[in-house]
Design a protein around this motif. Sequence first.
Motif, PDB file in Angstrom:
ATOM      1  N   ALA A   1       4.027  38.096 -21.757  1.00  0.00           N
ATOM      2  CA  ALA A   1       2.885  37.525 -21.047  1.00  0.00           C
ATOM      3  C   ALA A   1       3.028  36.006 -20.938  1.00  0.00           C
ATOM      4  CB  ALA A   1       1.586  37.897 -21.758  1.00  0.00           C
ATOM      5  N   TYR A   2       3.461  35.377 -22.009  1.00  0.00           N
ATOM      6  CA  TYR A   2       3.614  33.916 -21.974  1.00  0.00           C
ATOM      7  C   TYR A   2       4.715  33.504 -21.004  1.00  0.00           C
ATOM      8  CZ  TYR A   2       3.832  29.067 -23.168  1.00  0.00           C
ATOM      9  OH  TYR A   2       3.794  27.701 -23.074  1.00  0.00           O
ATOM     10  N   GLU A   3       5.813  34.210 -21.010  1.00  0.00           N
ATOM     11  CA  GLU A   3       6.920  33.872 -20.108  1.00  0.00           C
ATOM     12  C   GLU A   3       6.470  33.970 -18.656  1.00  0.00           C
ATOM     13  OE1 GLU A   3      10.016  34.598 -17.301  1.00  0.00           O
ATOM     14  OE2 GLU A   3       8.868  36.274 -18.126  1.00  0.00           O
ATOM     15  N   ARG A   4       5.738  35.015 -18.320  1.00  0.00           N
ATOM     16  CA  ARG A   4       5.222  35.169 -16.951  1.00  0.00           C
ATOM     17  C   ARG A   4       4.245  34.053 -16.608  1.00  0.00           C
ATOM     18  NH1 ARG A   4       3.920  41.461 -15.705  1.00  0.00           N
ATOM     19  NH2 ARG A   4       5.924  41.852 -14.714  1.00  0.00           N
ATOM     20  N   TRP A   5       3.363  33.739 -17.545  1.00  0.00           N
ATOM     21  CA  TRP A   5       2.377  32.680 -17.335  1.00  0.00           C
ATOM     22  C   TRP A   5       3.081  31.348 -17.107  1.00  0.00           C
ATOM     23  CZ3 TRP A   5       1.186  28.299 -20.245  1.00  0.00           C
ATOM     24  CH2 TRP A   5      -0.024  27.658 -19.923  1.00  0.00           C
TER      25      TRP A   5
ATOM     26  N   ARG B   1       4.823  31.256 -13.648  1.00  0.00           N
ATOM     27  CA  ARG B   1       3.885  31.074 -12.533  1.00  0.00           C
ATOM     28  C   ARG B   1       3.411  29.634 -12.416  1.00  0.00           C
ATOM     29  NH1 ARG B   1       1.536  36.048 -14.270  1.00  0.00           N
ATOM     30  NH2 ARG B   1      -0.118  34.854 -15.258  1.00  0.00           N
ATOM     31  N   ARG B   2       3.349  28.926 -13.522  1.00  0.00           N
ATOM     32  CA  ARG B   2       2.887  27.550 -13.506  1.00  0.00           C
ATOM     33  C   ARG B   2       4.010  26.529 -13.344  1.00  0.00           C
ATOM     34  NH1 ARG B   2      -0.401  30.780 -15.033  1.00  0.00           N
ATOM     35  NH2 ARG B   2      -2.629  30.540 -15.116  1.00  0.00           N
ATOM     36  N   GLY B   3       5.221  27.015 -13.149  1.00  0.00           N
ATOM     37  CA  GLY B   3       6.346  26.107 -12.941  1.00  0.00           C
ATOM     38  C   GLY B   3       6.849  25.438 -14.203  1.00  0.00           C
ATOM     39  N   MET B   4       6.451  25.919 -15.357  1.00  0.00           N
ATOM     40  CA  MET B   4       6.860  25.302 -16.625  1.00  0.00           C
ATOM     41  C   MET B   4       8.304  25.610 -16.982  1.00  0.00           C
ATOM     42  SD  MET B   4       3.360  26.078 -18.731  1.00  0.00           S
ATOM     43  CE  MET B   4       4.066  25.659 -20.309  1.00  0.00           C
ATOM     44  N   LEU B   5       8.903  26.577 -16.293  1.00  0.00           N
ATOM     45  CA  LEU B   5      10.290  26.938 -16.571  1.00  0.00           C
ATOM     46  C   LEU B   5      11.235  26.363 -15.523  1.00  0.00           C
ATOM     47  CD1 LEU B   5       9.790  30.642 -17.677  1.00  0.00           C
ATOM     48  CD2 LEU B   5       9.926  28.596 -19.099  1.00  0.00           C
ATOM     49  N   GLY B   6      10.678  25.638 -14.576  1.00  0.00           N
ATOM     50  CA  GLY B   6      11.501  25.018 -13.547  1.00  0.00           C
ATOM     51  C   GLY B   6      12.057  25.989 -12.533  1.00  0.00           C
ATOM     52  N   THR B   7      11.549  27.198 -12.524  1.00  0.00           N
ATOM     53  CA  THR B   7      12.063  28.211 -11.606  1.00  0.00           C
ATOM     54  C   THR B   7      10.968  28.701 -10.679  1.00  0.00           C
ATOM     55  OG1 THR B   7      11.622  29.907 -13.253  1.00  0.00           O
ATOM     56  CG2 THR B   7      13.852  29.016 -13.182  1.00  0.00           C
ATOM     57  N   ASP B   8       9.992  27.839 -10.411  1.00  0.00           N
ATOM     58  CA  ASP B   8       8.914  28.262  -9.530  1.00  0.00           C
ATOM     59  C   ASP B   8       9.449  28.455  -8.115  1.00  0.00           C
ATOM     60  OD1 ASP B   8       9.398  25.548  -9.319  1.00  0.00           O
ATOM     61  OD2 ASP B   8       7.371  25.084  -8.641  1.00  0.00           O
ATOM     62  N   GLN B   9       8.907  29.436  -7.429  1.00  0.00           N
ATOM     63  CA  GLN B   9       9.359  29.748  -6.079  1.00  0.00           C
ATOM     64  C   GLN B   9       8.410  29.085  -5.092  1.00  0.00           C
ATOM     65  OE1 GLN B   9       9.624  33.958  -5.829  1.00  0.00           O
ATOM     66  NE2 GLN B   9      11.311  34.088  -7.247  1.00  0.00           N
ATOM     67  N   ARG B  10       8.956  28.208  -4.286  1.00  0.00           N
ATOM     68  CA  ARG B  10       8.160  27.502  -3.294  1.00  0.00           C
ATOM     69  C   ARG B  10       8.467  28.070  -1.920  1.00  0.00           C
ATOM     70  NH1 ARG B  10       9.404  21.845  -6.076  1.00  0.00           N
ATOM     71  NH2 ARG B  10       7.884  22.026  -7.730  1.00  0.00           N
ATOM     72  N   PRO B  11       7.536  27.932  -0.986  1.00  0.00           N
ATOM     73  CA  PRO B  11       7.806  28.409   0.369  1.00  0.00           C
ATOM     74  C   PRO B  11       8.991  27.668   0.972  1.00  0.00           C
ATOM     75  CG  PRO B  11       5.503  27.687   0.135  1.00  0.00           C
ATOM     76  CD  PRO B  11       6.207  27.392  -1.147  1.00  0.00           C
ATOM     77  N   ALA B  12       9.699  28.345   1.875  1.00  0.00           N
ATOM     78  CA  ALA B  12      10.871  27.749   2.507  1.00  0.00           C
ATOM     79  C   ALA B  12      10.491  26.528   3.331  1.00  0.00           C
ATOM     80  CB  ALA B  12      11.580  28.778   3.376  1.00  0.00           C
ATOM     81  N   ARG B  13       9.305  26.528   3.917  1.00  0.00           N
ATOM     82  CA  ARG B  13       8.860  25.363   4.687  1.00  0.00           C
ATOM     83  C   ARG B  13       7.384  25.138   4.414  1.00  0.00           C
ATOM     84  NH1 ARG B  13       6.577  27.409   9.672  1.00  0.00           N
ATOM     85  NH2 ARG B  13       6.926  29.639   9.727  1.00  0.00           N
ATOM     86  N   GLU B  14       6.950  23.948   4.664  1.00  0.00           N
ATOM     87  CA  GLU B  14       5.558  23.594   4.447  1.00  0.00           C
ATOM     88  C   GLU B  14       4.684  24.291   5.485  1.00  0.00           C
ATOM     89  OE1 GLU B  14       4.157  21.666   2.020  1.00  0.00           O
ATOM     90  OE2 GLU B  14       6.144  21.690   1.115  1.00  0.00           O
ATOM     91  N   PRO B  15       3.500  24.744   5.110  1.00  0.00           N
ATOM     92  CA  PRO B  15       2.614  25.346   6.086  1.00  0.00           C
ATOM     93  C   PRO B  15       2.129  24.288   7.080  1.00  0.00           C
ATOM     94  CG  PRO B  15       1.587  25.316   3.916  1.00  0.00           C
ATOM     95  CD  PRO B  15       2.986  24.804   3.772  1.00  0.00           C
ATOM     96  N   ALA B  16       1.859  24.729   8.293  1.00  0.00           N
ATOM     97  CA  ALA B  16       1.385  23.810   9.333  1.00  0.00           C
ATOM     98  C   ALA B  16      -0.015  23.309   8.993  1.00  0.00           C
ATOM     99  CB  ALA B  16       1.361  24.524  10.681  1.00  0.00           C
ATOM    100  N   PRO B  17      -0.279  22.027   9.237  1.00  0.00           N
ATOM    101  CA  PRO B  17      -1.618  21.498   8.921  1.00  0.00           C
ATOM    102  C   PRO B  17      -2.670  22.150   9.816  1.00  0.00           C
ATOM    103  CG  PRO B  17      -0.235  19.809   9.965  1.00  0.00           C
ATOM    104  CD  PRO B  17       0.605  21.019   9.767  1.00  0.00           C
ATOM    105  N   VAL B  18      -3.825  22.348   9.245  1.00  0.00           N
ATOM    106  CA  VAL B  18      -4.929  22.960   9.970  1.00  0.00           C
ATOM    107  C   VAL B  18      -5.711  21.860  10.671  1.00  0.00           C
ATOM    108  CG1 VAL B  18      -7.039  24.319   9.739  1.00  0.00           C
ATOM    109  CG2 VAL B  18      -5.075  24.800   8.278  1.00  0.00           C
ATOM    110  N   GLY B  19      -6.019  22.073  11.950  1.00  0.00           N
ATOM    111  CA  GLY B  19      -6.897  21.129  12.632  1.00  0.00           C
ATOM    112  C   GLY B  19      -6.292  20.382  13.704  1.00  0.00           C
TER     113      GLY B  19
END
Length: 112
Positions: free
Chosen positions: A87-91, A94-112
């Motif tokens: 549970a701790y490893e998953r937590w 998810r919070r990026g504490m392991l340096g392996t967080d998965q980010r989107p390939a590109r930034e989402p388009a701004p709204v507005g």
Amino acid sequence: MREKVTRLFVAAAIAEACSWLALLVGMAVKYGPPGNEVGVKIFGPIHGGLFIAYVLLVLAVARLRRWSLLATVVALACAVPPFATLAYERWARRRGMLGTDQRPAREPAPVG
């Protein structure tokens, strides 16, 4: 080196949880109707070694990844209850504490 130690931490968290399961099964066999101690004699030392490895790797990753004192203490405390290391490893992942967080390939388009 930081990535290697982090991967070892993840492996130790998983292995420690698996050894907990094996030890619990061994204890059920020892204190249950069969009354056979072989499971505890085998998995007790294995679990103990993996427990020590997990604790040392928590300390190493906490230093390398600059975890807070609270995050480090919680990670260490998770070595005690069965399966809490998973549970701790998953937590932490998810919070990026392991340096392996998965980010989107590109930034989402701004709204507005």
